[in-house]
Design a protein around this motif. Structure first.
Motif, short mmCIF file in Angstrom:
data_model
loop_
_atom_site.label_atom_id
_atom_site.label_comp_id
_atom_site.label_asym_id
_atom_site.label_seq_id
_atom_site.Cartn_x
_atom_site.Cartn_y
_atom_site.Cartn_z
N SER A 174 0.29 0.58 -6.53
CA SER A 174 0.90 -0.41 -6.00
C SER A 174 0.90 -1.61 -6.62
O SER A 174 0.17 -1.85 -7.49
CB SER A 174 -0.35 -0.63 -4.68
OG SER A 174 -0.26 0.29 -3.69
N CYS A 188 -4.07 2.48 -3.07
CA CYS A 188 -3.32 1.84 -4.03
C CYS A 188 -2.90 2.59 -5.26
O CYS A 188 -2.15 2.22 -6.11
CB CYS A 188 -4.28 0.51 -4.67
SG CYS A 188 -5.82 0.84 -5.15
N PRO A 201 0.87 -1.27 -0.10
CA PRO A 201 -0.01 0.04 -0.08
C PRO A 201 0.72 1.19 0.00
O PRO A 201 2.11 1.31 0.54
CB PRO A 201 -0.88 -0.24 1.24
CG PRO A 201 -0.07 -0.84 2.20
CD PRO A 201 0.87 -1.87 1.25
N GLU A 256 -6.95 0.53 2.23
CA GLU A 256 -5.59 1.14 2.05
C GLU A 256 -5.50 1.75 0.71
O GLU A 256 -6.22 1.37 -0.17
CB GLU A 256 -4.39 0.16 2.25
CG GLU A 256 -4.57 -0.50 3.55
CD GLU A 256 -3.37 -1.53 3.71
OE1 GLU A 256 -2.88 -1.77 4.76
OE2 GLU A 256 -3.11 -2.43 2.96
N GLN A 316 -8.48 3.98 -3.34
CA GLN A 316 -8.32 3.12 -2.00
C GLN A 316 -9.27 1.90 -2.32
O GLN A 316 -10.16 1.91 -3.21
CB GLN A 316 -9.23 3.96 -0.80
CG GLN A 316 -9.43 3.12 0.30
CD GLN A 316 -9.85 3.96 1.45
OE1 GLN A 316 -9.16 5.16 1.69
NE2 GLN A 316 -10.83 3.64 1.96
N ALA A 341 1.68 4.58 1.67
CA ALA A 341 1.59 4.97 2.96
C ALA A 341 1.32 6.54 2.91
O ALA A 341 1.75 7.05 2.13
CB ALA A 341 2.95 4.93 3.57
N VAL A 389 -2.88 -5.19 -1.43
CA VAL A 389 -3.17 -3.94 -0.82
C VAL A 389 -4.81 -4.29 -0.03
O VAL A 389 -5.50 -4.55 -0.61
CB VAL A 389 -3.56 -2.86 -1.77
CG1 VAL A 389 -3.99 -1.46 -0.75
CG2 VAL A 389 -2.17 -2.42 -2.33
N LYS A 390 -4.73 -4.16 1.34
CA LYS A 390 -5.90 -4.30 2.13
C LYS A 390 -6.90 -3.44 1.85
O LYS A 390 -6.74 -2.15 1.55
CB LYS A 390 -5.56 -4.65 3.56
CG LYS A 390 -4.60 -5.88 3.81
CD LYS A 390 -4.33 -5.90 5.49
CE LYS A 390 -3.24 -6.70 5.67
NZ LYS A 390 -2.74 -6.70 7.05
#
Length: 153
Positions: free
Chosen positions: A87, A97, A11, A95, A39, A13, A91-92
């Motif tokens: 990303s 991307c 992800p 989070e 996201q 940050a 990626v959860k």
């Protein structure tokens, strides 16, 4: 000399985004910035909840497509700076991307440019997303099918 890539593993940050913004404070010809943050959503698909997306790409081809988008954006809009980061890997849900950061003298340019750039990324860059469900199943995002058809040609 290594070639610049738009890809970050995992992800994106909030600290990275903040540092990117801070680096532009010294550029005093900039009057407007616009940021798009993509996201990962916890969508429900056929009764399954997306817990993450695993992104992959043909990196060399995707970097070339991003480079063409960059050239097109600077040709079409009056931009001072433009940055794109996407990303790779898992990626959860919740989070970030995708990070698109556009700067110009005037605000109208950044609004138009950001929307165009995000749309071009979605349609023109071979980035694939495997939606991972809470129950360990998965499904490929629909953009994969478009690229498979194009790659077979």
């Amino acid at each position: 000399m290594s070639k610049k890539t738009v890809f970050l593993h995992g992800p994106i940050a909030a600290e990275f985004i903040g540092q990117s913004i801070a680096k532009h404070q010294s550029k005093q010809t900039i009057g407007a910035h616009n940021i798009f943050l993509g996201q990962v959503r916890a969508d429900a698909i056929e009764g399954n909840i997306v817990s993450a997306i695993e992104y992959s790409a043909y990196e060399e081809m995707a970097d070339e497509a991003m480079s063409l988008i960059r050239e097109k954006a600077f040709a079409e809009f009056d931009l001072i700076c433009m940055h794109i980061y996407h990303s790779l890997g898992v990626v959860k849900a919740g989070e970030i991307c995708l990070f698109v950061f556009v700067s110009a003298t005037r605000r109208k340019e950044v609004y138009k440019a950001t929307e165009a750039i995000v749309n071009w990324i979605k349609t023109d860059v071979p980035i694939f997303g495997k939606e991972l469900f809470e129950n360990s199943d998965f499904v490929w995002k629909k953009t994969l099918y478009k690229w498979l058809i194009l790659l077979k040609k």
